[in-house]
Motif scaffolding. Structure first.
Motif, PDB file in Angstrom:
ATOM      1  N   HIS A  34     -64.571  -4.833  -3.254  1.00 34.22           N
ATOM      2  CA  HIS A  34     -63.704  -5.880  -2.699  1.00 34.22           C
ATOM      3  C   HIS A  34     -62.238  -5.489  -2.812  1.00 34.22           C
ATOM      4  N   GLU A  35     -61.495  -5.863  -1.805  1.00 35.72           N
ATOM      5  CA  GLU A  35     -60.069  -5.528  -1.823  1.00 35.72           C
ATOM      6  C   GLU A  35     -59.302  -6.650  -1.139  1.00 35.72           C
ATOM      7  N   TYR A  36     -58.112  -6.939  -1.659  1.00 36.54           N
ATOM      8  CA  TYR A  36     -57.265  -7.936  -1.009  1.00 36.54           C
ATOM      9  C   TYR A  36     -56.192  -7.197  -0.238  1.00 36.54           C
ATOM     10  N   GLU A  37     -56.212  -7.350   1.055  1.00 35.51           N
ATOM     11  CA  GLU A  37     -55.197  -6.698   1.885  1.00 35.51           C
ATOM     12  C   GLU A  37     -53.951  -7.576   1.915  1.00 35.51           C
ATOM     13  N   GLU A  38     -52.925  -7.113   1.229  1.00 29.20           N
ATOM     14  CA  GLU A  38     -51.697  -7.902   1.135  1.00 29.20           C
ATOM     15  C   GLU A  38     -51.099  -8.164   2.521  1.00 29.20           C
ATOM     16  N   ALA A  39     -51.060  -7.103   3.327  1.00 29.30           N
ATOM     17  CA  ALA A  39     -50.374  -7.202   4.619  1.00 29.30           C
ATOM     18  C   ALA A  39     -50.956  -8.312   5.494  1.00 29.30           C
ATOM     19  N   ARG A  40     -52.289  -8.321   5.568  1.00 33.07           N
ATOM     20  CA  ARG A  40     -52.925  -9.329   6.416  1.00 33.07           C
ATOM     21  C   ARG A  40     -53.257 -10.599   5.644  1.00 33.07           C
ATOM     22  N   GLY A  41     -53.204 -10.500   4.304  1.00 38.91           N
ATOM     23  CA  GLY A  41     -53.550 -11.654   3.475  1.00 38.91           C
ATOM     24  C   GLY A  41     -55.017 -12.027   3.558  1.00 38.91           C
ATOM     25  N   VAL A  42     -55.896 -11.008   3.632  1.00 43.19           N
ATOM     26  CA  VAL A  42     -57.326 -11.304   3.702  1.00 43.19           C
ATOM     27  C   VAL A  42     -58.094 -10.452   2.685  1.00 43.19           C
ATOM     28  N   LEU A  43     -59.268 -10.955   2.329  1.00 45.78           N
ATOM     29  CA  LEU A  43     -60.164 -10.208   1.455  1.00 45.78           C
ATOM     30  C   LEU A  43     -61.128  -9.413   2.313  1.00 45.78           C
ATOM     31  N   VAL A  44     -61.254  -8.127   2.010  1.00 45.14           N
ATOM     32  CA  VAL A  44     -62.187  -7.286   2.771  1.00 45.14           C
ATOM     33  C   VAL A  44     -63.158  -6.622   1.799  1.00 45.14           C
ATOM     34  N   SER A  45     -64.317  -6.230   2.310  1.00 42.82           N
ATOM     35  CA  SER A  45     -65.340  -5.606   1.465  1.00 42.82           C
ATOM     36  C   SER A  45     -65.750  -4.266   2.060  1.00 42.82           C
TER      37      SER A  45
END
Lengths: 553, 153
Positions: A34-45
């Motif tokens: 899991h990672e939180y993409e700061e730029a888009r403000g979304v959680l991705v897996s």
């Protein structure tokens, strides 16, 4: 590198409606899925890294996460997904496939084809809440026949004696034939382990027994070394063992100094790597176990990579920091039963015959003969580890294709030892795949004195059987030395979970025994009349020495 | 008095204490609603600080002689004699932030209210519960609510 042909094994599904973006999943995943993409403000897996250990699923406060099997491969009942995945991986990386924990293949589970008996009318069942049912056992050599001291030095320890073995009669028996007991007050000695005379005076016997250790329940925590699992996991197990009145096993990695308070409940293991083995180590525990083999990887040694050998492990194992800890496949001083006998007696000499010595062997095709040899070599305890036994790391092909189910192995060993008059001398421990109290009862009925549990204990601590112990990334903080992950096991909580588990098993075992009308483990052991097979062919029933369901006593 | 103590050795950096603190201070009973029900979820009253491998939940220590109370310009912050809690009056707080500077633990934060004015947020030890929500939510028993001789964790 050209495009990989590997497909993710699992898919992470996030319910966006429920996700509150607390990022617990990001912080908990040991594999960086899991990672939180700061730029888009979304959680991705990143699905391809997911091993389905379910740490994120359990910790997600809103239940927004699910892990699904990825159906990436075309269905084929011969080229199953597992085969295809392994083949593709090897085609890309060219290495031996590694895995962790126990064999998960679909071999027959004999436990699930065995039914237990209960009493009705003609023999009354016992209510364990109202009448005592004894689950206590004594682990160690059993006393042999009393021998009078007058009978020319019978019962003197076999220290340094050459091996006396005839085809049928074991050394210990041939060395001391029972002599006639004088009438009235007498001084008798017991067995080869007796340290002094046993006196019978005015009807009271001051008996000196061979060394034995009391177990309140016939379940022992099996060998898991500091290195394969974290210190906090070992501490949880040690505390639970002490509280439950049973034993834990250090594994081959030596004794961490923090285990000092629990050494009265400790089995110290001596494996082929001999890590941390010295006289103080041998004398620290109550029992010494010589590990010949492990059910998950019979015939294979161990290899703890140097990256995991930090300061603590280096100190405990007595090896330089950062060096690989390699346990050879054989003990390089054991190439025969005679050599094994030397090591057993070396351990006994080093501990002045005060500790029972166990020999742990993997269940392989010739297990009964090997166990018989170990018993003749002087082992007080024989531990047999079955096909389903776990490991921190093993070649997958070995783990999944080598060995015997513990049910068949214990039955074969018990039969062989009985036929050779050795069964009553040794304590037999069964390990490798005991999942519940019914399995425990069944394996005791098949001839074991007690059971080793390893996987079951780790499951209680949080393990979700992702089989990735060898990566050192265990999200549950068990099979890792990463300080960010090891803190996930709090021994206070971990030990309580283990105590709860075994307390529950103990209650259930008493219920099972009570229903049978049996009030002591001694009466349950080897009691195959309490077992019936369902859906087993005749040769398997014969091998297990149990009757077909429907057949009467 | 009973305080929340965090065991540095076993804090697993999950931040569930923060999540359940928000729930406990929100008007909803459901987590999803507490975070997504209104325009602004209630901020957590404690904060997990991390420097891996260690992490640690920081919250008001409810000091015996609280600097924040002494420093408060408007008299909004006070120490409740009966319970020992350090509390504040919403209506008096002007959100000046003096207490933030005075607090040796960094346990007070400031936030903007919907009306555009500032106010502080700090732990109130969940007065309506027998044990604070964070302690109940801690999955690894790293947070304990108990009386200890030493105030600091």
């Amino acid at each position: 590198m050209p495009r990989s042909l590997m497909q993710p094994e699992f898919l992470v599904q996030r319910d966006k409606e429920r996700c509150i973006e607390c990022k617990t999943c990001v912080r908990q995943c040991g594999f960086g899925v899991h990672e939180y993409e700061e730029a888009r403000g979304v959680l991705v897996s990143n699905d391809s890294e997911c091993v389905s250990c379910r740490r994120c699923v359990v910790f997600c406060p809103t239940g927004a996460l699910q892990i699904k099997k990825n159906e990436a491969y075309r269905e084929n009942s011969y080229w199953t997904e597992d085969r295809l995945r392994d083949l593709r991986r090897q085609a890309e990386f060219g290495g031996t496939l590694l895995t962790g924990m126990g064999c998960d293949r679909t071999y027959p589970i004999y436990f699930d084809h065995i039914l237990l008996n209960a009493s009705q009318v003609t023999n009354p069942p016992i209510d364990p809440l109202r009448e005592p049912i004894e689950t206590r056992v004594y682990i160690g050599r059993r006393p042999e026949k009393p021998v009078p001291a007058s009978a020319s030095g019978c019962g003197i320890p076999l220290t340094g004696m050459p091996m006396q073995v005839s085809a049928e009669v074991p050394a210990a028996v041939s060395a001391e034939m029972p002599c006639e007991m004088p009438k009235g007050a007498a001084t008798v000695e017991l067995g080869e382990m007796a340290k002094g005379p046993t006196t019978v005076e005015s009807g009271e016997m001051a008996t000196e027994m061979p060394p034995a250790v009391k177990l309140e329940i016939p379940v022992i925590f099996s060998a898991m070394s500091f290195g394969s699992i974290s210190k906090n996991a070992i501490l949880s197990i040690a505390r639970a063992a002490a509280s439950l009145g049973t034993m834990f096993n250090t594994g081959e990695g030596g004794m961490h100094r923090d285990l000092e308070p629990y050494k009265d409940h400790m089995i110290v293991q001596v494996a082929s790597g001999r890590f941390g083995v010295d006289p103080s180590y041998l004398n620290a525990g109550r029992i010494i176990e010589i590990k010949i083999g492990q059910g998950a990887k019979p015939g294979i040694g161990g290899h703890l990579p140097g990256e995991k050998v930090g300061e603590e492990i280096a100190l405990t194992r007595g090896i330089p920091r950062g060096s690989d800890a390699i346990s050879p496949a054989p003990h390089h001083d054991i190439y025969s039963i005679e050599d094994l006998r030397q090591l057993i007696y070396t351990a006994k000499e080093a501990t002045e015959y005060r500790k029972p010595v166990s020999v742990k062997i993997a269940a392989v095709h010739n297990v009964a003969a090997i166990a018989s040899g170990a018993a003749r070599a002087g082992a007080d305890i024989i531990a047999v580890d079955g096909l389903r036994g776990g490991t921190g790391a093993a070649p997958k092909m070995i783990r999944d294709n080598v060995g015997l189910p513990i049910e068949l192995a214990i039955s074969a060993v018990d039969r062989r030892l009985r036929r050779e008059g050795l069964r009553e001398k040794v304590f037999l421990i069964a390990g490798g795949g005991i999942r519940c109290s019914a399995d425990l009862a069944k394996i005791i009925c098949l001839g074991a004195d007690a059971a080793y549990i390893g996987t079951a204990a780790l499951l209680a601590l949080g393990c979700h059987l992702c089989h990735k112990c060898y990566t050192g990334n265990c999200s549950w903080g068990i099979a890792t030395q990463n300080p960010y992950l090891t803190r996930r096991i709090n021994p206070e909580l971990g030990s309580q979970r283990l105590i709860n588990l075994l307390t529950a098993w103990s209650h259930e075992l008493k219920e099972i025994m009570g229903a049978m009308g049996i009030n002591a483990i001694e009466s349950l052991r080897g009691n195959r009349l309490q077992l019936r097979g369902v859906g087993l062919p005749e040769n398997e029933l014969r091998e297990l020495e149990i009757k077909q369901a429907g057949e009467a006593m | 008095m009973k305080r929340v103590h965090c065991n540095l050795e076993f804090c697993v950096n999950c931040h569930l204490c923060e999540v359940y603190c928000t729930l406990a201070h929100s008007p909803y009973n459901d987590l999803v609603a507490a975070f997504k029900g209104g325009a602004h979820p209630e901020p957590a009253r404690l904060f997990v600080e991390e420097r891996r491998p260690a992490s640690f939940a920081v919250q008001c220590r409810h000091c015996d002689d609280p600097y924040c109370v002494t420093s408060c310009l408007t008299g909004a912050l006070y120490k409740e004699e009966s319970s020992g809690r350090v509390l504040y009056l919403q209506g008096k707080c002007i959100g000046c932030g003096t207490c933030l500077v005075a607090c040796p633990y960094g346990a007070i934060k400031r936030r903007m209210k919907p009306d555009g004015h500032f106010t502080i947020v700090k732990c109130d030890l969940c007065p309506d519960r027998t044990r604070p929500a964070c302690v109940e939510a801690c999955p690894n028993l790293a947070l304990k609510y108990e009386e200890r001789e030493q105030m600091n964790p």
